[in-house]
Write a protein that holds these residues in place. Structure first.
Motif, mmCIF file in Angstrom:
data_model
loop_
_atom_site.group_PDB
_atom_site.id
_atom_site.type_symbol
_atom_site.label_atom_id
_atom_site.label_comp_id
_atom_site.label_asym_id
_atom_site.label_seq_id
_atom_site.Cartn_x
_atom_site.Cartn_y
_atom_site.Cartn_z
ATOM 1 N N GLY A 196 0.821 -1.204 0.000
ATOM 2 C CA GLY A 196 0.000 0.000 0.000
ATOM 3 C C GLY A 196 0.855 1.255 0.000
ATOM 4 N N LEU A 197 0.225 2.357 -0.360
ATOM 5 C CA LEU A 197 0.858 3.679 -0.261
ATOM 6 C C LEU A 197 -0.092 4.545 0.549
ATOM 7 C CD1 LEU A 197 1.861 4.335 -3.988
ATOM 8 C CD2 LEU A 197 3.369 3.551 -2.146
ATOM 9 N N SER A 198 0.441 5.601 1.146
ATOM 10 C CA SER A 198 -0.444 6.529 1.852
ATOM 11 C C SER A 198 -0.093 7.954 1.456
ATOM 12 C CB SER A 198 -0.290 6.346 3.364
ATOM 13 O OG SER A 198 -1.129 7.258 4.038
ATOM 14 N N GLU A 199 -1.133 8.751 1.235
ATOM 15 C CA GLU A 199 -0.958 10.177 0.903
ATOM 16 C C GLU A 199 0.015 10.361 -0.267
ATOM 17 O OE1 GLU A 199 -2.692 12.652 1.915
ATOM 18 O OE2 GLU A 199 -3.601 12.071 3.822
ATOM 19 N N ALA A 200 -0.132 9.526 -1.295
ATOM 20 C CA ALA A 200 0.737 9.640 -2.470
ATOM 21 C C ALA A 200 0.028 10.418 -3.576
ATOM 22 C CB ALA A 200 1.104 8.246 -2.968
ATOM 23 N N SER A 201 0.801 11.110 -4.385
ATOM 24 C CA SER A 201 0.229 11.884 -5.498
ATOM 25 C C SER A 201 -0.080 10.945 -6.675
ATOM 26 C CB SER A 201 1.223 12.939 -5.959
ATOM 27 O OG SER A 201 2.315 12.292 -6.591
ATOM 28 N N PRO A 202 -0.921 11.394 -7.616
ATOM 29 C CA PRO A 202 -1.207 10.561 -8.784
ATOM 30 C C PRO A 202 0.063 10.137 -9.515
ATOM 31 C CG PRO A 202 -2.770 12.362 -8.683
ATOM 32 C CD PRO A 202 -1.764 12.607 -7.588
ATOM 33 N N ASP A 203 1.021 11.042 -9.620
ATOM 34 C CA ASP A 203 2.258 10.721 -10.336
ATOM 35 C C ASP A 203 3.015 9.595 -9.614
ATOM 36 O OD1 ASP A 203 4.052 11.232 -12.417
ATOM 37 O OD2 ASP A 203 5.389 12.280 -10.998
ATOM 38 N N SER A 204 3.148 9.724 -8.291
ATOM 39 C CA SER A 204 3.848 8.679 -7.518
ATOM 40 C C SER A 204 3.101 7.359 -7.622
ATOM 41 C CB SER A 204 3.944 9.072 -6.040
ATOM 42 O OG SER A 204 4.690 10.241 -5.882
ATOM 43 N N ILE A 205 1.775 7.436 -7.585
ATOM 44 C CA ILE A 205 0.976 6.201 -7.643
ATOM 45 C C ILE A 205 1.226 5.484 -8.977
ATOM 46 C CG2 ILE A 205 -1.382 5.265 -7.701
ATOM 47 C CD1 ILE A 205 -2.173 7.743 -5.905
ATOM 48 N N ARG A 206 1.220 6.247 -10.053
ATOM 49 C CA ARG A 206 1.446 5.631 -11.380
ATOM 50 C C ARG A 206 2.830 5.000 -11.450
ATOM 51 N NH1 ARG A 206 -2.068 9.882 -13.300
ATOM 52 N NH2 ARG A 206 -0.371 11.382 -13.147
ATOM 53 N N LYS A 207 3.833 5.721 -10.958
ATOM 54 C CA LYS A 207 5.201 5.176 -11.005
ATOM 55 C C LYS A 207 5.314 3.919 -10.144
ATOM 56 C CE LYS A 207 7.693 9.504 -11.711
ATOM 57 N NZ LYS A 207 8.288 10.623 -10.962
ATOM 58 N N ALA A 208 4.686 3.961 -8.983
ATOM 59 C CA ALA A 208 4.757 2.816 -8.068
ATOM 60 C C ALA A 208 4.083 1.595 -8.697
ATOM 61 C CB ALA A 208 4.068 3.169 -6.751
ATOM 62 N N ALA A 209 2.909 1.835 -9.314
ATOM 63 C CA ALA A 209 2.139 0.713 -9.873
ATOM 64 C C ALA A 209 2.844 0.090 -11.077
ATOM 65 C CB ALA A 209 0.741 1.187 -10.249
ATOM 66 N N ALA A 210 3.767 0.827 -11.671
ATOM 67 C CA ALA A 210 4.512 0.269 -12.803
ATOM 68 C C ALA A 210 5.563 -0.728 -12.313
ATOM 69 C CB ALA A 210 5.184 1.408 -13.582
ATOM 70 N N VAL A 211 5.903 -0.668 -11.029
ATOM 71 C CA VAL A 211 6.927 -1.575 -10.467
ATOM 72 C C VAL A 211 6.283 -2.849 -9.930
ATOM 73 C CG1 VAL A 211 8.686 -1.805 -8.644
ATOM 74 C CG2 VAL A 211 8.408 0.382 -9.837
ATOM 75 N N ILE A 246 -0.122 -2.269 -6.738
ATOM 76 C CA ILE A 246 -0.398 -1.588 -5.470
ATOM 77 C C ILE A 246 -1.838 -1.938 -5.117
ATOM 78 C CG2 ILE A 246 -0.577 0.677 -4.313
ATOM 79 C CD1 ILE A 246 2.307 -0.053 -5.190
ATOM 80 N N THR A 247 -2.045 -2.481 -3.943
ATOM 81 C CA THR A 247 -3.384 -2.948 -3.583
ATOM 82 C C THR A 247 -4.266 -1.817 -3.078
ATOM 83 O OG1 THR A 247 -2.539 -5.137 -3.160
ATOM 84 C CG2 THR A 247 -4.621 -4.580 -2.066
ATOM 85 N N ALA A 248 -3.669 -0.908 -2.288
ATOM 86 C CA ALA A 248 -4.513 0.134 -1.688
ATOM 87 C C ALA A 248 -3.757 1.435 -1.498
ATOM 88 C CB ALA A 248 -5.026 -0.347 -0.329
ATOM 89 N N LEU A 249 -4.531 2.502 -1.591
ATOM 90 C CA LEU A 249 -4.024 3.821 -1.205
ATOM 91 C C LEU A 249 -4.764 4.202 0.060
ATOM 92 C CD1 LEU A 249 -2.402 6.452 -1.918
ATOM 93 C CD2 LEU A 249 -4.574 7.319 -2.781
ATOM 94 N N GLN A 250 -4.012 4.520 1.110
ATOM 95 C CA GLN A 250 -4.655 5.013 2.339
ATOM 96 C C GLN A 250 -4.510 6.535 2.332
ATOM 97 O OE1 GLN A 250 -4.068 4.836 7.141
ATOM 98 N NE2 GLN A 250 -3.980 2.877 6.090
ATOM 99 N N ILE A 251 -5.640 7.202 2.449
ATOM 100 C CA ILE A 251 -5.604 8.665 2.366
ATOM 101 C C ILE A 251 -6.809 9.216 3.127
ATOM 102 C CG2 ILE A 251 -6.925 8.947 0.199
ATOM 103 C CD1 ILE A 251 -4.530 10.840 -0.709
ATOM 104 N N GLU A 252 -6.691 10.460 3.581
ATOM 105 C CA GLU A 252 -7.822 11.048 4.312
ATOM 106 C C GLU A 252 -8.964 11.296 3.328
ATOM 107 O OE1 GLU A 252 -6.798 14.143 7.047
ATOM 108 O OE2 GLU A 252 -8.876 14.713 7.377
#
Ligand SMILES: NC(=O)c1ccc[n+]([C@@H]2O[C@H](COP(=O)([O-])OP(=O)(O)OC[C@H]3O[C@@H](n4cnc5c(N)ncnc54)[C@H](OP(=O)(O)O)[C@@H]3O)[C@@H](O)[C@H]2O)c1
Length: 329
Positions: free
Chosen positions: A155-170, A173-179
């Motif tokens: 999972g990632l938390s409080e990540a930006s769309p850009d970071s999420i896309r880069k992370a998911a390419a590796v 990613i199952t979940a984003l935890q965010i407020e």
């Protein structure tokens, strides 16, 4: 009620339990009642338990370990890491820099396993994106941990769309935890569409805006913890926001539920790909929160809520400036 977390992820309880407050985030807590609250959540089939290694330096994980003893398989452990903390001589905890360094993560996970007294973590989440380490390296280290079998999902938390896309390419990613709550809706513009496109689930934290949406916090003096530093709960903002809660309270009364339940039901009504983790250290609150599953909001209800609380109406940011700056936006 269970929901699938992420398109190919596990089935977990749609209403989980945020355990942070059991380690002093919101005033004093009673260990026995905290453990009993976690046990009750599991008994009721609400398996998603959210913690972090930095909640009072592992205290929170140790509490959970006592509650899941002999019933590890009933729990879905969601553990966040990567936020350094400096303890003060008075027992205070100052959040320090974020760390997403692979060596740190490979090490931290084994401390968590030891405190939790388990040999795997279900969902291991990088608590904040480290601006000094490429997110691909952070996620690469987490992917190694999946390979080794010590964590199941990333999972990632409080990540930006850009970071999420880069992370998911590796790695998936199952979940984003965010407020995400009636009062924190900024993710609707970009973050939510991004994770939906990538099949990532949402773990909505602070669905009650740290208790404020319950309507039980009546004056700024009711708060004697970290919330006093949050702009939403200060001075003029406090009273403007309280007036909004009063309106939500009236709507809740019409629906035959509490404002807390309305707030949780609203989050769950935003999509089947969303679960939420209201935080509490009390059994009675836990049971009331779980009962939000029975609150059905139809289109008219959602429109009435929207009329009272359109996105952006709340006064004040959700964190003080220093913490807002640490968010990856
Ligand atoms: N990823 C992140 O950066 C991040 C940040 C913050 C939190 N989290 C996670 O999200 C979880 C939830 O967030 P949160 O705890 O900050 O905020 P929250 O869930 O919005 O609110 C928690 C507060 O609401 C009160 N409350 C809960 N149920 C209630 C009820 N039925 N009636 C009246 N009051 C009620 C709690 O009181 P008591 O404490 O008295 O029970 C506590 O003060 C945390 O526990 C933590 O696991 C993640």
């Amino acid at each position: 009620m269970n929901r699938r977390l992420g398109i190919n992820g596990p089935l977990v309880s749609a209403i989980g339990l945020g355990c942070m407050g059991m380690s002093g985030a919101y005033g004093p807590s009673d260990e026995k009642e905290s453990i009993a609250t976690i046990e009750r959540a599991l008994e009721l089939g609400h398996n998603f338990l959210d913690t972090a290694d930095y909640y009072r330096l592992g205290h929170n994980e140790e509490l959970i370990s006592q509650a899941i003893k002999d019933k590890r398989e009933k729990a879905f452990l969601s553990v966040k890491t990567g936020q350094l903390v400096t303890p003060g001589p008075d027992g205070s905890m100052t959040p320090g820099p974020v760390c997403g360094h692979p060596d740190y993560l490979r090490n931290a996970v084994f401390y968590s396993l030891r405190r939790l007294k388990t040999d795997y973590i279900d969902l291991y989440t990088q608590g904040r994106v480290d601006p000094t380490v490429p997110i691909e390296e952070t996620v690469g280290a987490l992917a190694d941990l999946v390979q080794k079998g010590v964590i199941r999902y990333i999972g990632l938390s409080e990540a930006s769309p850009d970071s999420i896309r880069k992370a998911a390419a590796v790695h998936p990613i199952t979940a984003l935890q965010i407020e995400y709550s009636l009062w924190s809706r900024d993710i609707e513009a970009e973050v939510l569409p991004t994770i939906r496109k990538l099949g990532i689930g949402l773990v909505a934290y602070a669905p009650l805006s740290r208790g404020f949406l319950s309507g039980e916090i009546r004056t700024p003096n009711d708060l004697k913890d970290s919330r006093v530093n949050m702009p939403r709960y200060q001075g003029e903002n406090f009273y403007k926001n309280l007036a909004l809660v009063e309106q939500i309270k009236m709507l809740a009364t019409e629906k035959g539920c509490t404002p807390t339940q309305l707030a949780i039901a609203w989050v769950l009504a935003q999509g089947d790909d969303i679960i939420t983790i209201p935080g509490t250290k009390r059994i009675n609150y836990l049971e009331a929160n779980i009962a939000s599953e029975n609150v059905q909001l139809n289109r008219e209800d959602l429109q009435s809520i929207e009329a009272i609380m359109p996105a952006g109406i709340v006064s004040g940011t959700r964190y003080p400036e220093r913490f807002m700056n640490a968010l990856n936006r």
